[in-house]
Design a protein around this motif. Structure first.
Motif, short mmCIF file in Angstrom:
data_model
loop_
_atom_site.label_atom_id
_atom_site.label_comp_id
_atom_site.label_asym_id
_atom_site.label_seq_id
_atom_site.Cartn_x
_atom_site.Cartn_y
_atom_site.Cartn_z
N LEU A 191 0.82 -1.21 0.00
CA LEU A 191 0.00 0.00 0.00
C LEU A 191 0.86 1.26 0.00
O LEU A 191 0.32 2.37 0.10
N ALA A 192 2.16 1.09 -0.13
CA ALA A 192 3.06 2.24 -0.07
C ALA A 192 2.67 3.26 -1.12
O ALA A 192 2.30 2.91 -2.26
N GLY A 193 2.74 4.50 -0.75
CA GLY A 193 2.46 5.56 -1.70
C GLY A 193 1.01 5.98 -1.76
O GLY A 193 0.69 7.03 -2.31
N ARG A 194 0.14 5.17 -1.21
CA ARG A 194 -1.28 5.55 -1.24
C ARG A 194 -1.56 6.60 -0.17
O ARG A 194 -0.90 6.63 0.87
N PRO A 195 -2.55 7.42 -0.39
CA PRO A 195 -2.91 8.41 0.64
C PRO A 195 -3.41 7.71 1.90
O PRO A 195 -4.02 6.65 1.82
N TRP A 196 -3.12 8.31 3.02
CA TRP A 196 -3.44 7.71 4.31
C TRP A 196 -4.45 8.58 5.04
O TRP A 196 -4.85 9.63 4.57
N PHE A 197 -4.85 8.14 6.19
CA PHE A 197 -5.76 8.95 6.99
C PHE A 197 -5.07 9.26 8.31
O PHE A 197 -4.01 8.73 8.62
N ARG A 198 -5.68 10.12 9.09
CA ARG A 198 -5.14 10.46 10.40
C ARG A 198 -6.13 10.08 11.48
O ARG A 198 -7.34 10.03 11.24
N PHE A 199 -5.60 9.84 12.67
CA PHE A 199 -6.48 9.64 13.81
C PHE A 199 -6.66 10.97 14.52
O PHE A 199 -5.90 11.91 14.28
N PRO A 200 -7.66 11.07 15.39
CA PRO A 200 -7.92 12.35 16.06
C PRO A 200 -6.70 12.82 16.85
O PRO A 200 -5.85 12.02 17.23
N ASP A 201 -6.67 14.11 17.09
CA ASP A 201 -5.56 14.68 17.86
C ASP A 201 -5.37 13.93 19.17
O ASP A 201 -6.33 13.59 19.85
N GLY A 202 -4.13 13.71 19.51
CA GLY A 202 -3.83 13.10 20.79
C GLY A 202 -3.60 11.62 20.71
O GLY A 202 -3.05 11.03 21.63
N THR A 203 -4.01 10.98 19.66
CA THR A 203 -3.83 9.54 19.58
C THR A 203 -2.61 9.15 18.77
O THR A 203 -2.14 8.02 18.89
#
Lengths: 287, 287
Positions: B180-192
DNA sequence: TTCCCCGATACCGCGCGGGTATCGTTGCTG
DNA sequence: CAGCAACGATACCCGCGCGGTATCGGGGAA
C-alpha cells in the motif's frame, strides 16, 4: 454466600466473621464483593476499624436471615415428607481413628433426621455385609474382596512391626520382613487368607497356625500374650510396653470406604462425600 | 441448584428441563443427585418415560418456588434501599458488534434498576473520559493511553485493508503494508497519534495530512470518497463495493474493556464480569 | 512519627460445574 | 418377539471459581 454476608454484617468485622465461618479473610472479602456486584450496590462501608452496614446492607441482613431460616425449615419439612431414613455403617473397630469421630459429627449435623446404625465388623465382614445388604457403607482396611463394590482410598499408612519394648530389635528405626523370619505369626479370620496372600505376593506371612486376629487391638494383645509378630498402621497409639518399628518392605495399609456399586442412595452418596472431605481437609487440621 | 430442581419437577423430564435451563442433560442429572444427597432423600422417581415427584419432591417443589420468589423480591428490595444507580458506558460506535447487543441485554436483565447511559466516543475519548469520571467503563479498541486504567482484552481481530472492489489489489487474498506504499493515508484524532505510532513501531502509517477518522465507518467512507487506505478488523460487514483483504503484517486489533483502576464500584465489577462472559461463551454460540 | 490492625490484592492449586461421547434399560412398535 | 427409540446415567475432559498463603496499603492510636 448469604451466610457469609450475615456473618460479616453481624460481626461488623471481616476477620472475626471469617473465624466464625471457619475460613480465612481474603476469600470472604472477595465473596462479599461478588455479592455486591451481583446485587448491584454496596452493602458494607469498609473502614480500618471494621465494617458498617449501608442502608441496602441493613435491608439485606434482615431478608437474608429470613431466607436462611426458611431454607433450614425447608430441609426439615422435606426430610419429614421423605419419612424415616436409616444408614448402616460397617466399620472395623479402630480403623478410622479420631477422624472417624469428626466424620460422625459432620454427618449427623448434615442429616439430623437420619438414624445411623453402626455394625462392628471383622476383616471378612465388610465386603460380605455390603453385598448382603446388611451394611450400606463400610469403613475398613484393604485388602478385601471388592467384586461388585465401589471403593475409595481415604488414607494410606505405612505399616510397622509391633515389638515388646525389651525386644532385641526394638531399638532399630527400620526393619524388613526377613528380620522377623522364624517368629510366630498370626492368622486372619477364615476367608481372608487368599486375599491377603494375593495382596502380599510372595511374602511368606500368612500361616496355617497361630492366633486369629480381627482387629489391630487383638493383634497387639497377641504380641503381649502370645509373643507373635504384630503389624499395625503407624500412627496408632500403642499400649505401654509396645513399640512400633517401620517395616520397609510392607505395602502401606489403606483405609478404604466401600459401598455397593449399583445405584447408591442419596444417604450413601452424601456419606462418601463427607468422608472424603473429612479425610482430605481434616487430617491436616488435626495435625 | 433449586432452580434446576424446579425446572425438572415442572417439566417432569430431564432433557426438556435442561433445554429450559440452557444447559445439557448430564450436568443437570448430576446436580439433582447432589441436591438429593444434600437433603438426604430421593426427590424424583426416574423412569424411561420421564421423572415423577416423590412425596419429598412435592414438598420441596412448593418450598423452592416460595424461596426463589422471596429471593427475587429481596433483590428488588435491596436495590430500592440502595437508591437510584447509574452506569455510564463509553463505546466506540461499532466496536462491539452484535455481541454488544447481547451484553446490553444481559446486563439489563441482571440489574433492572440501574440506569445505563451510553456515551459515544472517538478514539481519544474513552481513556480521557474514564480518567475524568465522565465514563465508568469503556468498550473500545487498543491501543490507547492506559495509565491509571485497568483493561481486559475481550477479543482480538486480524486487521484487513479495505479496498474498492475495482482496485487492482482487490483480488489478492493477503497483503502487506508495503503493497500500500504511496497511497494516501488517513489520520487519527488529535492526541492519539503518539500512541498509535508506538503501537505500530516503525510502520510508516500515521501521517501529517489526510482526513481524520474516528470510527471504522468513517474510515470506510474515507475509502469511498477520498480514496485513502482503509483499515478495519476483519469480520465487520462492509458496504457494497468495498472488499477487505487481510494484512499479514498488521498486529491484530483488540476489543478492550477498560475502567478506572482504583476501586471500581459493584456496577462496574458486574459489568466487566458480564462482558467477559458474553465474549467468552457468547462468541462461540453466535458462530 | 511509628506501629499496628484491618481489609485488599496477588498468586496458586484443586475441586466443581460446565461440556461431549457413549452406555444400559425400558417401553413401544412393526 | 426383535429392533428401535427415548431417556437418564456414566465416563471423561476442561476451564473457572472458590478455597488457601503471602503480602501490601492506609488509616488510627500511642
Amino acid at each position: 454466600m448469604l451466610r457469609y454476608f450475615v456473618a460479616v454484617a453481624e460481626e461488623r468485622h471481616f476477620g472475626r466473621a471469617a473465624v466464625r465461618l471457619q475460613m480465612t479473610q481474603p476469600p470472604l472479602s472477595r465473596a462479599i464483593r461478588q455479592l455486591e456486584a451481583d446485587l448491584g450496590c454496596v452493602l458494607l462501608d469498609r473502614s480500618p476499624t471494621g465494617a458498617a452496614l449501608t442502608p441496602a446492607g441493613t435491608v439485606l441482613l434482615d431478608e437474608a436471615r429470613t431466607l436462611l431460616a426458611r431454607a433450614d425449615r425447608t430441609r426439615v419439612k422435606v426430610a419429614a415428607a421423605a419419612g424415616s431414613a436409616t444408614l448402616t455403617v460397617g466399620t472395623l473397630a479402630d480403623s478410622a481413628g479420631q477422624a472417624g469421630t469428626r466424620l460422625a459429627a459432620a454427618y449427623r449435623a448434615r442429616h439430623p433426621h437420619v438414624e445411623v446404625r453402626v455394625r462392628e465388623a471383622d476383616l471378612t465382614d465388610p465386603s460380605t455385609g455390603l453385598r448382603a445388604g446388611l451394611v450400606d457403607v463400610a469403613l475398613t482396611r484393604a485388602p478385601f474382596d471388592t467384586t461388585g463394590l465401589t471403593t475409595r482410598v481415604l488414607r494410606s499408612d505405612a505399616v510397622g512391626a509391633v515389638l515388646r519394648a525389651d525386644d532385641p530389635l526394638a531399638g532399630r528405626d527400620s526393619l524388613r520382613l526377613d528380620d522377623l523370619a522364624g517368629r510366630p505369626w498370626f492368622r486372619f479370620p477364615d476367608g481372608t487368607d487368599p486375599v491377603w496372600a494375593a495382596f502380599w505376593g510372595g511374602r511368606h506371612t500368612a500361616r496355617r497356625s497361630g492366633p486369629v486376629v480381627r482387629t489391630a487391638q487383638e493383634c497387639l494383645q497377641s504380641v503381649l500374650w502370645s509373643g507373635t509378630v504384630g503389624l499395625i498402621p503407624l500412627g496408632h497409639s500403642l499400649p505401654e510396653g509396645l513399640i512400633a518399628v517401620p517395616l520397609a518392605d510392607m505395602p502401606p495399609s489403606q483405609l478404604v470406604i466401600a459401598w455397593n456399586g449399583s445405584g447408591p442412595g442419596p444417604l450413601v452418596r452424601s456419606f462418601v462425600r463427607v468422608a472424603t472431605a473429612t479425610w482430605r481437609h481434616g487430617e491436616a487440621a488435626a495435625a
